[in-house]
Scaffold this motif. Sequence first.
Motif, PDB file in Angstrom:
ATOM      1  N   GLY A  87      54.378  37.677  53.805  1.00  0.00           N
ATOM      2  CA  GLY A  87      54.123  36.241  53.911  1.00  0.00           C
ATOM      3  C   GLY A  87      52.685  35.887  54.245  1.00  0.00           C
ATOM      4  O   GLY A  87      52.430  34.864  54.856  1.00  0.00           O
ATOM      5  N   LYS A  88      51.770  36.742  53.850  1.00  0.00           N
ATOM      6  CA  LYS A  88      50.361  36.513  54.160  1.00  0.00           C
ATOM      7  C   LYS A  88      49.559  36.316  52.888  1.00  0.00           C
ATOM      8  O   LYS A  88      50.017  36.614  51.785  1.00  0.00           O
ATOM      9  N   GLU A  89      48.345  35.856  53.054  1.00  0.00           N
ATOM     10  CA  GLU A  89      47.440  35.693  51.923  1.00  0.00           C
ATOM     11  C   GLU A  89      47.026  37.050  51.386  1.00  0.00           C
ATOM     12  O   GLU A  89      46.922  38.020  52.134  1.00  0.00           O
ATOM     13  N   VAL A  90      46.798  37.099  50.059  1.00  0.00           N
ATOM     14  CA  VAL A  90      46.296  38.312  49.418  1.00  0.00           C
ATOM     15  C   VAL A  90      45.052  37.948  48.629  1.00  0.00           C
ATOM     16  O   VAL A  90      44.900  36.824  48.159  1.00  0.00           O
ATOM     17  N   GLU A  91      44.141  38.913  48.518  1.00  0.00           N
ATOM     18  CA  GLU A  91      42.929  38.705  47.724  1.00  0.00           C
ATOM     19  C   GLU A  91      43.295  38.867  46.248  1.00  0.00           C
ATOM     20  O   GLU A  91      43.950  39.836  45.876  1.00  0.00           O
ATOM     21  N   VAL A  92      42.879  37.914  45.425  1.00  0.00           N
ATOM     22  CA  VAL A  92      43.172  37.931  43.995  1.00  0.00           C
ATOM     23  C   VAL A  92      41.859  37.853  43.233  1.00  0.00           C
ATOM     24  O   VAL A  92      40.952  37.109  43.617  1.00  0.00           O
ATOM     25  N   GLU A  93      41.760  38.632  42.158  1.00  0.00           N
ATOM     26  CA  GLU A  93      40.603  38.591  41.269  1.00  0.00           C
ATOM     27  C   GLU A  93      41.085  38.558  39.827  1.00  0.00           C
ATOM     28  O   GLU A  93      42.023  39.261  39.472  1.00  0.00           O
ATOM     29  N   ALA A  94      40.428  37.758  39.015  1.00  0.00           N
ATOM     30  CA  ALA A  94      40.635  37.770  37.573  1.00  0.00           C
ATOM     31  C   ALA A  94      39.304  38.171  36.958  1.00  0.00           C
ATOM     32  O   ALA A  94      38.260  37.641  37.330  1.00  0.00           O
ATOM     33  N   PHE A  95      39.352  39.126  36.031  1.00  0.00           N
ATOM     34  CA  PHE A  95      38.104  39.644  35.487  1.00  0.00           C
ATOM     35  C   PHE A  95      38.311  40.151  34.071  1.00  0.00           C
ATOM     36  O   PHE A  95      39.434  40.386  33.635  1.00  0.00           O
ATOM     37  N   GLN A  96      37.208  40.300  33.371  1.00  0.00           N
ATOM     38  CA  GLN A  96      37.238  40.849  32.029  1.00  0.00           C
ATOM     39  C   GLN A  96      36.958  42.344  32.102  1.00  0.00           C
ATOM     40  O   GLN A  96      36.057  42.778  32.818  1.00  0.00           O
ATOM     41  N   ARG A  97      37.755  43.120  31.383  1.00  0.00           N
ATOM     42  CA  ARG A  97      37.599  44.580  31.370  1.00  0.00           C
ATOM     43  C   ARG A  97      36.144  44.936  31.060  1.00  0.00           C
ATOM     44  O   ARG A  97      35.534  44.387  30.162  1.00  0.00           O
ATOM     45  N   GLY A  98      35.571  45.822  31.850  1.00  0.00           N
ATOM     46  CA  GLY A  98      34.205  46.269  31.630  1.00  0.00           C
ATOM     47  C   GLY A  98      33.147  45.399  32.295  1.00  0.00           C
ATOM     48  O   GLY A  98      31.983  45.768  32.329  1.00  0.00           O
ATOM     49  N   GLU A  99      33.536  44.242  32.820  1.00  0.00           N
ATOM     50  CA  GLU A  99      32.596  43.366  33.509  1.00  0.00           C
ATOM     51  C   GLU A  99      32.625  43.672  35.007  1.00  0.00           C
ATOM     52  O   GLU A  99      33.696  43.859  35.578  1.00  0.00           O
ATOM     53  N   ASN A 101      31.665  41.669  37.489  1.00  0.00           N
ATOM     54  CA  ASN A 101      31.966  40.516  38.341  1.00  0.00           C
ATOM     55  C   ASN A 101      33.186  39.747  37.840  1.00  0.00           C
ATOM     56  O   ASN A 101      33.319  39.496  36.642  1.00  0.00           O
ATOM     57  N   PRO A 102      34.060  39.346  38.758  1.00  0.00           N
ATOM     58  CA  PRO A 102      35.217  38.534  38.360  1.00  0.00           C
ATOM     59  C   PRO A 102      34.785  37.110  38.033  1.00  0.00           C
ATOM     60  O   PRO A 102      33.698  36.677  38.416  1.00  0.00           O
ATOM     61  N   TYR A 103      35.640  36.380  37.320  1.00  0.00           N
ATOM     62  CA  TYR A 103      35.388  34.961  37.070  1.00  0.00           C
ATOM     63  C   TYR A 103      36.253  34.076  37.966  1.00  0.00           C
ATOM     64  O   TYR A 103      36.089  32.864  38.004  1.00  0.00           O
ATOM     65  N   LEU A 104      37.174  34.698  38.712  1.00  0.00           N
ATOM     66  CA  LEU A 104      38.000  34.002  39.692  1.00  0.00           C
ATOM     67  C   LEU A 104      38.272  34.967  40.831  1.00  0.00           C
ATOM     68  O   LEU A 104      38.633  36.128  40.600  1.00  0.00           O
ATOM     69  N   LYS A 105      38.072  34.484  42.067  1.00  0.00           N
ATOM     70  CA  LYS A 105      38.303  35.335  43.230  1.00  0.00           C
ATOM     71  C   LYS A 105      38.621  34.459  44.425  1.00  0.00           C
ATOM     72  O   LYS A 105      37.978  33.434  44.627  1.00  0.00           O
ATOM     73  N   GLY A 106      39.609  34.870  45.198  1.00  0.00           N
ATOM     74  CA  GLY A 106      39.926  34.126  46.403  1.00  0.00           C
ATOM     75  C   GLY A 106      41.246  34.546  47.008  1.00  0.00           C
ATOM     76  O   GLY A 106      41.910  35.468  46.531  1.00  0.00           O
ATOM     77  N   LYS A 107      41.613  33.869  48.071  1.00  0.00           N
ATOM     78  CA  LYS A 107      42.870  34.128  48.771  1.00  0.00           C
ATOM     79  C   LYS A 107      43.984  33.298  48.122  1.00  0.00           C
ATOM     80  O   LYS A 107      43.817  32.097  47.872  1.00  0.00           O
ATOM     81  N   TYR A 138      35.265  30.404  41.270  1.00  0.00           N
ATOM     82  CA  TYR A 138      36.069  29.781  40.220  1.00  0.00           C
ATOM     83  C   TYR A 138      35.125  29.032  39.296  1.00  0.00           C
ATOM     84  O   TYR A 138      33.959  28.780  39.660  1.00  0.00           O
ATOM     85  N   PRO A 139      35.563  28.676  38.082  1.00  0.00           N
ATOM     86  CA  PRO A 139      34.679  27.950  37.164  1.00  0.00           C
ATOM     87  C   PRO A 139      34.170  26.653  37.796  1.00  0.00           C
ATOM     88  O   PRO A 139      34.945  25.876  38.346  1.00  0.00           O
TER      89      PRO A 139
END
Length: 142
Positions: A87-99, A101-107, A138-139
């Motif tokens: 029931g806690k926050e988790v770190e999430v990242e969305a990224f493009q393979r091979g890149e 830096n992620p394009y979205l990151k946060g709790k 985020y964008p």
Amino acid sequence: MSYINGSNLLLKVGGKAIGHCTSHTITFNSETKDHAVKPPFEEAASSGLWKGKGVSGLSISISFEGLRFLGETENGHAELAPLWGAGKEVEVEAFQRGEANPYLKGKFVIASLEESAPAQDDATFSGTLENAGEPTLYPGKV
């Protein structure tokens, strides 16, 4: 033309990629508020039919689906279930393979986690994530 293949957009939860992921969807939501005003006396009454819009809130939701796999080394259902149960926050990242830096990151919080096990078919899992406050990346973030 160089289209991005969906298999090259990846999702991490708690530092590990979603394993055997078949798809994920990221939705950037805007809560809006209408602004309706009375038109000035000099204008036609019909000019008051058009409402202005303003953004009163932002949120991000992510849904994902994957196949259950006994030898999972990334984040499958068995690995995500304890994160949900905490029931806690988790770190999430969305990224493009091979890149790098992620394009979205946060709790985010794991809002739902579902398992589907139909007879004579592949067992699958799915879940949804919702941001827990403002993400760090985020964008449009400056």
